[in-house]
Scaffold this active site. Sequence first.
Site, short mmCIF file in Angstrom:
data_model
loop_
_atom_site.label_atom_id
_atom_site.label_comp_id
_atom_site.label_asym_id
_atom_site.label_seq_id
_atom_site.Cartn_x
_atom_site.Cartn_y
_atom_site.Cartn_z
N CYS A 125 0.93 -1.19 -0.57
CA CYS A 125 -0.12 -0.29 -0.36
C CYS A 125 0.88 1.39 -0.33
CB CYS A 125 -0.98 0.05 1.32
SG CYS A 125 -0.57 -0.05 3.12
N CYS A 158 -1.76 1.32 -4.52
CA CYS A 158 -0.71 1.63 -5.41
C CYS A 158 -0.75 1.51 -6.27
CB CYS A 158 0.38 1.07 -4.95
SG CYS A 158 0.86 -0.56 -5.45
N CYS A 162 3.08 -0.22 -8.45
CA CYS A 162 3.91 -1.93 -8.49
C CYS A 162 4.11 -2.20 -9.93
CB CYS A 162 2.22 -2.79 -7.91
SG CYS A 162 2.07 -1.96 -6.45
#
Length: 137
Positions: A13, A87, A91
């Site tokens: 996160c 996120c 990523c």
Amino acid sequence: MTDRNKPSVLFVCIHNAGRSQMAAAYLAHLSEGRIEVRSAGSAPADSVNPAAVQAMAEEGIDMSAETPKILTIEAVKESDVVITMGCGDTCPIFPGKRYEDWKLDDPAGQGVEAVRPIRDEIRSRIESLISELLPAN
């Protein structure tokens, strides 16, 4: 170095201070070490959310010594399952990995009363994840 006999999970996160820390703590606790656990954030906070620490302490899990960590490409490469919690596209994506995005409320700035339902939803998802990664023999 990872233990290739164990599945590995990375929780991500943004701040690595609440949701991902609670998920990692639950997975480590409930899997009894049978799953390798990591957590990280794309913009880590200075410390773990105190309300998340308190909510997990109510479950008998001590997160007080945890610190937010920066997301690295290596952490993603070394994980079998990558679970994001806000996120999104920050990523890195690698072939052969399992990716999930868990839509969870953000506990940042919330008191423990608001964090408890988030914690309970995370526990439910962790229990399902364990049953998928460690099927009964």
